[in-house]
Write a protein that holds these residues in place. Structure first.
Motif, PDB file in Angstrom:
ATOM      1  N   GLU A 206      48.925   0.126  65.998  1.00 54.65           N
ATOM      2  CA  GLU A 206      49.213   0.957  64.606  1.00 54.65           C
ATOM      3  C   GLU A 206      48.808   2.123  64.346  1.00 54.65           C
ATOM      4  N   ASP A 207      48.298   2.546  65.502  1.00 51.86           N
ATOM      5  CA  ASP A 207      48.340   4.357  65.547  1.00 51.86           C
ATOM      6  C   ASP A 207      49.725   4.789  66.217  1.00 51.86           C
ATOM      7  N   ALA A 208      50.694   5.993  64.410  1.00 51.05           N
ATOM      8  CA  ALA A 208      51.230   6.719  65.285  1.00 51.05           C
ATOM      9  C   ALA A 208      51.752   7.673  66.555  1.00 51.05           C
ATOM     10  N   GLU A 209      50.091   7.921  66.334  1.00 48.96           N
ATOM     11  CA  GLU A 209      49.197   9.153  68.113  1.00 48.96           C
ATOM     12  C   GLU A 209      49.646   8.789  69.366  1.00 48.96           C
ATOM     13  N   ALA A 210      49.649   7.501  68.927  1.00 47.67           N
ATOM     14  CA  ALA A 210      48.867   5.888  70.168  1.00 47.67           C
ATOM     15  C   ALA A 210      50.331   5.601  70.686  1.00 47.67           C
ATOM     16  N   ARG A 211      50.868   4.983  69.621  1.00 46.41           N
ATOM     17  CA  ARG A 211      52.347   5.025  70.680  1.00 46.41           C
ATOM     18  C   ARG A 211      53.403   5.929  70.503  1.00 46.41           C
ATOM     19  N   ALA A 212      53.071   6.994  70.298  1.00 44.61           N
ATOM     20  CA  ALA A 212      53.780   8.081  70.634  1.00 44.61           C
ATOM     21  C   ALA A 212      53.239   8.589  71.859  1.00 44.61           C
ATOM     22  N   GLY A 213      52.439   8.500  71.761  1.00 40.49           N
ATOM     23  CA  GLY A 213      51.483   9.000  73.405  1.00 40.49           C
ATOM     24  C   GLY A 213      51.538   7.211  74.649  1.00 40.49           C
ATOM     25  N   ALA A 214      51.739   6.446  74.410  1.00 39.20           N
ATOM     26  CA  ALA A 214      52.572   5.396  74.674  1.00 39.20           C
ATOM     27  C   ALA A 214      54.386   5.434  75.052  1.00 39.20           C
ATOM     28  N   ARG A 215      54.595   6.072  74.223  1.00 37.63           N
ATOM     29  CA  ARG A 215      55.838   5.810  74.853  1.00 37.63           C
ATOM     30  C   ARG A 215      55.939   6.979  75.823  1.00 37.63           C
ATOM     31  N   THR A 216      55.485   8.332  75.646  1.00 38.88           N
ATOM     32  CA  THR A 216      55.907   9.295  76.598  1.00 38.88           C
ATOM     33  C   THR A 216      54.900   8.122  77.869  1.00 38.88           C
ATOM     34  N   ILE A 217      54.324   8.134  77.749  1.00 33.14           N
ATOM     35  CA  ILE A 217      53.608   7.164  79.758  1.00 33.14           C
ATOM     36  C   ILE A 217      54.876   6.438  80.017  1.00 33.14           C
ATOM     37  N   ARG A 218      55.007   5.790  78.965  1.00 32.34           N
ATOM     38  CA  ARG A 218      56.550   4.308  78.657  1.00 32.34           C
ATOM     39  C   ARG A 218      58.133   5.337  80.201  1.00 32.34           C
ATOM     40  N   GLU A 219      58.339   6.301  79.479  1.00 36.93           N
ATOM     41  CA  GLU A 219      59.032   7.026  79.771  1.00 36.93           C
ATOM     42  C   GLU A 219      59.453   8.240  81.037  1.00 36.93           C
ATOM     43  N   LEU A 220      57.396   9.049  81.741  1.00 37.01           N
ATOM     44  CA  LEU A 220      57.225   8.714  82.289  1.00 37.01           C
ATOM     45  C   LEU A 220      57.304   8.007  83.746  1.00 37.01           C
ATOM     46  N   SER A 221      57.098   6.971  83.404  1.00 35.76           N
ATOM     47  CA  SER A 221      56.713   5.748  84.521  1.00 35.76           C
ATOM     48  C   SER A 221      58.093   5.033  84.650  1.00 35.76           C
ATOM     49  N   VAL A 222      59.592   5.085  84.021  1.00 34.36           N
ATOM     50  CA  VAL A 222      60.922   4.886  84.128  1.00 34.36           C
ATOM     51  C   VAL A 222      61.335   6.252  85.549  1.00 34.36           C
ATOM     52  N   ARG A 223      60.853   7.210  84.675  1.00 36.07           N
ATOM     53  CA  ARG A 223      61.311   8.661  85.451  1.00 36.07           C
ATOM     54  C   ARG A 223      61.049   8.647  86.731  1.00 36.07           C
TER      55      ARG A 223
END
Length: 407
Positions: A206-223
């Motif tokens: 539910e934490d917006a900051e945690a969601r943003a960090g998780a999205r960044t991790i996913r993008e880095l993983s895909v790249r």
């Protein structure tokens, strides 16, 4: 060194020309004396003709026949016939020249002195003439055969070396394929798990900051998976396929630099003095890709060795930035370049970080110690330079210059 050069020149250039001529002159003087007459004249002409025996072997041989017939010399015609056999080994030509030498040797000068009834003497002279003509031909053919054999051995050696290189390339290709499979099996699986875990955190938190960090991790993983797939393709390919794979794969440039800085999770100030593709020269994309990789490696080093440090990234055209000391402040010439309408000759990239934050936790990231070495080699391959050193305030600076023309 000069003495050795002169010695080689004398052995390989002067001696092969001078020695036969001197032998022919000595032969002429021993047989005919030093008094100038017809015999000495034709003998000296035969000796002098040997100077061009390599270029005109048949003509030189014909010039030596009067010396044999009139002056009774031996060395000049035999040397000329040897040269002809070594350089122009036609059967008909050699046969005709052998008959000419036998005739010049067999018949006396003047021809009126020939006695047909002297059978024993004529037979001995004929045998002597035949041996005289056969010996230089046999020696010349032997030398020519030896040269051809040496040439074929050299060709065979080159062929064997080429086969060895092909075998080594085949082994290298097999090893590349094996490494590619291992890399895919190990790294891709782990990165995929990281991407899945980050996706789960992004959905469940539910934490917006945690969601943003998780999205960044996913993008880095895909790249990371995309670049890993490209590298695996390069390792599996060989020769032209590897070049084709590198050309077809998407490569980063300056347009992606802000995104890289944003995802680095560092305190970075980006000073952009050039627009992507503004170089307008051949190899601009290659130079921009090298600049991107330089910034990427420098930020990785900051994350490893200077956590919490402030970072400044600056990209400028080379011809509009004044050189300054590594620890000094540079003049901003990008606006002046835009006003003057000058075309940039290359890019200068500088990544400068301050001292690390003493309260920050140092991440336990692995490192091979080859990052800066690889960057320097990349810069040199493009005709540029790279400097990396510590600054007086305890920080570090990496500065690279890439000329467009070299890209």
């Amino acid at each position: 060194m000069a003495h050795g050069t002169w010695g080689r020149w004398l052995r390989h250039k002067v001696a092969p020309l001078a020695v036969p001529v001197l032998l022919a002159i000595a032969d002429a003087m021993l047989v005919n004396g030093v008094e100038l007459d017809l015999e000495v004249g034709v003998s000296m002409v035969a000796a002098a003709a040997l100077l061009v025996r390599r270029r005109f072997p048949l003509l030189v041989f014909l010039f030596t026949l009067p010396g044999l017939y009139i002056g009774y010399i031996w060395f000049a015609p035999m040397i000329a016939l040897y040269t002809l056999a070594a350089r122009r080994p036609g059967r008909a030509r050699l046969g005709a020249c052998a008959l000419l030498l036998i005739a010049a040797h067999f018949f006396p000068y003047p021809i009126s002195d020939f006695e047909l009834t002297a059978y024993r003497e004529n037979t001995l002279v004929l045998i002597d003439a035949s041996v005289t003509s056969a010996a230089p031909i046999a020696l010349g053919l032997l030398v020519r055969t030896r040269r051809e054999l040496a040439s074929r051995v050299e060709d065979l050696t080159r062929s064997l070396r080429r086969e060895d290189r092909l075998l080594a390339d085949r082994v290298k290709t097999t090893e590349r394929a094996r490494l590619a499979r291992e890399m895919h099996d190990v790294v891709a699986h782990q990165v995929s798990l990281i991407s899945l875990q980050a996706g789960a955190v992004q959905v469940s938190t539910e934490d917006a900051e945690a969601r943003a960090g998780a999205r960044t991790i996913r993008e880095l993983s895909v790249r990371t998976l995309e670049e890993l797939r490209h590298m695996v393709g390069v390792l599996r390919a060989d020769g032209g396929e590897a070049a084709e794979a590198r050309d077809l794969a998407p490569q980063p440039d300056l347009e992606e630099l802000p995104r890289l800085i944003e995802m680095s999770a560092l305190d970075v100030t980006y000073e952009r003095g050039v627009v992507a593709g503004a170089g307008g020269a051949n190899g601009a994309k290659t130079v921009e890709r090298a600049a991107f990789r330089t910034v990427q490696e420098a930020l990785t080093n900051v994350r490893k060795h200077a956590p919490g440090a402030q970072v400044r990234v600056r990209v400028d055209p080379v011809d509009t930035v004044r050189r300054a000391a590594m620890d000094g402040v540079e003049a901003d010439g990008a606006a002046a370049a835009a006003e003057d309408g000058r075309t940039a000759q290359g890019l200068r990239v500088e990544i400068r970080n301050g001292p690390p934050d003493a309260t920050a936790t140092v991440p336990a990231l692995p490192g091979g110690g080859h990052g800066l070495v690889g960057l320097r080699e990349r810069a040199q391959s493009l005709g540029g330079t790279l400097e990396a050193r510590r600054t007086s305030d305890g920080g570090f600076v990496v500065r690279a210059e890439f000329p467009y023309a070299a890209g």
